[in-house]
Write an enzyme that holds these catalytic residues in place. Structure first.
Site, PDB file in Angstrom:
ATOM      1  N   ASP A  50      34.668  34.804  39.510  1.00  0.00           N
ATOM      2  CA  ASP A  50      35.929  34.352  38.922  1.00  0.00           C
ATOM      3  C   ASP A  50      35.811  32.924  38.415  1.00  0.00           C
ATOM      4  O   ASP A  50      36.178  32.610  37.286  1.00  0.00           O
ATOM      5  CB  ASP A  50      37.058  34.415  39.963  1.00  0.00           C
ATOM      6  CG  ASP A  50      37.413  35.835  40.352  1.00  0.00           C
ATOM      7  OD1 ASP A  50      36.838  36.771  39.770  1.00  0.00           O
ATOM      8  OD2 ASP A  50      38.270  36.007  41.250  1.00  0.00           O
ATOM      9  N   GLU A  95      32.854  37.807  44.481  1.00  0.00           N
ATOM     10  CA  GLU A  95      34.089  37.782  43.701  1.00  0.00           C
ATOM     11  C   GLU A  95      34.516  36.353  43.379  1.00  0.00           C
ATOM     12  O   GLU A  95      34.817  36.006  42.237  1.00  0.00           O
ATOM     13  CB  GLU A  95      35.196  38.492  44.499  1.00  0.00           C
ATOM     14  CG  GLU A  95      36.548  38.463  43.847  1.00  0.00           C
ATOM     15  CD  GLU A  95      36.684  39.517  42.763  1.00  0.00           C
ATOM     16  OE1 GLU A  95      36.580  40.703  43.087  1.00  0.00           O
ATOM     17  OE2 GLU A  95      36.870  39.134  41.606  1.00  0.00           O
ATOM     18  N   SER A 107      37.380  42.566  37.238  1.00  0.00           N
ATOM     19  CA  SER A 107      37.515  41.225  37.793  1.00  0.00           C
ATOM     20  C   SER A 107      36.600  40.247  37.064  1.00  0.00           C
ATOM     21  O   SER A 107      36.719  39.043  37.251  1.00  0.00           O
ATOM     22  CB  SER A 107      37.289  41.199  39.299  1.00  0.00           C
ATOM     23  OG  SER A 107      36.218  42.001  39.659  1.00  0.00           O
TER      24      SER A 107
END
Ligand SMILES: *[C@@H]1O[C@H](CO)[C@@H](O)[C@H](O)[C@H]1NC(C)=O
Ligand SMILES: *[C@@H]1O[C@H](CO)[C@@H](O)[C@H](O)[C@H]1NC(C)=O
Ligand SMILES: *[C@@H]1O[C@H](CO)[C@@H](O)[C@H](O)[C@H]1NC(C)=O
Ligand SMILES: *[C@@H]1O[C@H](CO)[C@@H](O)[C@H](O)[C@H]1NC(C)=O
Ligand SMILES: *[C@@H]1O[C@H](CO)[C@@H](O)[C@H](O)[C@H]1NC(C)=O
Length: 573
Positions: free
Chosen positions: A276, A272, A476
């Site tokens: 990002d 993650e 995301s």
């Protein structure tokens, strides 16, 4: 003992009882143990607890009004943002609130506290036995999910009546961190038969699709952007270097994050965190980037709340924040939801743009009772004061052509926040036009509807722990892509002496309703999923022309979006 004495004693105990009558601050908070967590054991009396007291603010109505003016392009106040000091003067708790809370804590000897610049949060350390005395009914316990141990109380807490009106909620008691994480389908065996000849999404693909040219990169020295994440994950600068080497292509980009805020103790980088950073720095190229990484500094801390608190303690902070985090709205107390919503307003009046992923569960599903389901909105995606980003995929996965709904794209209607004025026309038009809506018992048609916008969310390449990983999917991924584009538009605005975009929704809906700006590629094909039941046949909502609760207004066409977001010079001579 004389009768007189008895009467005296009786009355004394009356007084004591009534003075400690308790009030539940969060009677509706879900306190069931989340799946994956298990009981370890009762805390010992000396275990340290860190509690966050959300003190009642003043002038919340004024704050809301101010945000409306500052983010309304037709207002003469548009873009005249407040500094943290000015914000603080507007909303900081009253002297009475501060005194009452300090006295309450002081009476139990609690002194190891720190506050924030706006004085509306107080973090205090204390022993668990003191915490249980302070918060009547609480019972602190160690829980583990296998790699992380936390302290929480599943028993609800009360505070004295006289204190309750001065506090919104106490953090560090009930909420477990949301464990929803991005995944790579490559990690699920057998799901990537075409992996050998599918190219997947890279910075070059994203930039081409959204019409960013090689020269569309940041160049203003004071521009900045940030990602925040709250899982037990870490970020490695070397992954970014390798990612840009492999995929950086023909645009000027940075290979270093300027600031990492939070604990970075882990050896393994998280997917993650890598995702990002790598993608916000691909659209928001050559822009100074920060990471807020917080898995909880302390066993009793709520990581997301910790980030919220930090925002009120930093006067200089990036302009754009993208956050891939969400929890079921129904699992959170209304007191908590309302207060966090105020925190987003505080960010908005400072000119910050806060973007949340819409979630990866489509419309979501919750069983109300046996055989009766409703959709399940996600928070903060459902806050009216953030910009929520949904997901799409390419119609033909082998070509950079037009986008359709990614069936996982989170979307729907809040059950807590009512529909804000800025979106009422667009949302009501959708509800009126669409013939095949889900049954109306499944959603609250008068609630804040989301997402606002969308971007690709399927089949990304990410480098993590120096290994390129394909097939990474989820909103995301969309959120940093869209955030980087807003940061790029901020850059252009700063070059022209215009203020930051700030809370963009009112402007966004206005531009789109004004006609055919071409600022977004409208996504009109596909539905997201919801409940697997007879009544809805597994479907949530479906994309349609103009705004819809699956992909919002659609995905960004950068040059046109830039044009409409730059043309409002009139109020800023
Ligand atoms: C806020 O910042 C001040 C000054 O840097 C610091 O002393 C204080 O501990 C911070 N507050 C919190 C809650 O972290
Ligand atoms: C942007 O991309 C679309 C589709 O890829 C294309 O039709 C359009 O002409 C491009 N340029 C502008 C300035 O919109
Ligand atoms: C990259 O950004 C810096 C300021 O942060 C600027 O000085 C430089 O010119 C930019 N590079 C390009 C190619 O625009
Ligand atoms: C950037 O910020 C600094 C400090 O506030 C200021 O002195 C400088 O003029 C700014 N740079 C530009 C290009 O606006
Ligand atoms: C709406 O369109 C008109 C005419 O094209 C333009 O002058 C105006 O600036 C637009 N307003 C917004 C909010 O985009």
């Amino acid at each position: 003992m004389s009768p007189g004495c008895l009467v005296f004693l009786f009355c004394l105990s009356c007084a004591v009882v009534s003075s400690i009558r308790g009030v539940f601050l969060e009677p509706d908070q879900d306190v069931s143990l989340p799946v994956g967590w298990k009981y370890v054991g009762r805390v010992s009396a000396t275990d340290q607890i860190l509690l966050t007291f959300a003190l009642k603010q003043q002038n919340v109505n004024k704050l809301e009004e101010k945000l409306e003016q500052l983010s309304n392009p037709d207002s003469p106040q548009y873009g005249k943002y407040l500094s943290l000091d000015q914000l603080s003067r507007m909303i900081q708790p009253s002297e009475e609130t501060l005194q009452t809370v300090w006295t309450w804590l002081g009476n139990l000897g609690i002194q190891d506290c720190s506050t924030v610049q706006t004085l509306d949060f107080l973090n205090c350390f204390m022993s668990s036995s003191t915490a249980e005395k302070l918060l009547t009914g609480s019972k602190f316990i160690h829980y583990t999910n296998g790699h992380q141990t936390l302290i929480r109380s599943l028993a609800k807490y009360e505070v004295p009546e006289g204190v309750a009106e001065h506090i919104d909620f106490v953090g560090g008691v009930h909420r477990f961190p949301s464990q929803k994480a991005v995944i790579s389908k490559a990690w699920k065996a057998g799901q990537h038969r075409e992996a050998n000849f599918h190219l997947g999404v890279t910075p070059a693909v994203v930039r081409k699709r959204y019409n960013l040219t090689a020269s569309d990169v940041g160049s203003h020295e004071n521009n900045s952007q940030a990602v925040a994440q709250f899982l037990e994950q870490y970020f490695h600068q070397l992954d970014l270097v390798e990612f840009m080497q492999l995929f950086g292509g023909n645009f000027v980009h940075r290979t270093k994050v300027d600031k990492i805020i939070g604990h970075q103790g882990g050896i393994k980088a998280g997917l993650e965190a890598s995702l990002d950073v790598e993608y916000i720095m691909s659209t928001g190229a050559n822009i100074s980037t920060w990471i807020f990484s917080n898995a909880g500094r302390h066993k009793s801390q709520e990581p997301f709340l910790d980030w919220i608190t930090l925002l009120s303690n930093m006067s200089s902070i990036p302009w754009v924040h993208t956050i891939s985090y969400g929890d079921d709205e129904d699992s959170l107390s209304v007191a908590y939801l309302k207060r966090i919503n105020i925190e987003f307003m505080k960010a908005g009046v400072r000119g910050l743009s806060i973007l949340f992923a819409s979630g990866d569960d489509g419309a979501g599903c919750r069983e109300v009772r046996k055989g009766r389901n409703t959709f399940r909105p996600s928070f903060p995606a459902s806050s009216p004061y953030v910009t929520t980003v949904g997901g799409t995929s390419f119609k033909n996965p082998f070509q950079i052509t037009f986008e359709v709904t990614d069936y996982i794209s989170g979307g729907g209607f809040s059950n807590v926040f009512k529909m804000p004025d800025y979106q009422a026309a667009a949302v009501n038009s959708y509800l009126k036009r669409i013939k095949s809506l889900p049954p109306d018992t499944y959603y609250n048609a008068g609630g804040r509807a989301y997402p606002d916008v969308a971007a690709l969310s399927d089949n990304y390449w990410v480098v993590t722990n120096l290994i390129p990983i394909p097939w990474v999917s989820g909103t995301s991924a969309s959120t940093p892509v869209f955030g980087g584009i807003l940061a790029l538009i901020n850059d252009n605005r700063f070059q022209q002496g215009l203020p930051a975009l700030g809370f963009i929704n009112p402007l966004l809906y206005k531009i789109q309703e004004n006609g055919t700006s071409g600022a977004f590629f409208d996504v009109t094909i596909g539905c997201h999923y919801g409940c697997l039941d007879e009544e809805t046949k597994g479907r949530g909502f479906c994309a349609a022309q103009s705004w819809d609760p699956v992909t919002g207004w659609g995905t960004p066409n950068y040059p046109e979006l830039l044009k409409v977001l730059l043309q409002r010079k009139d109020h800023h001579p």
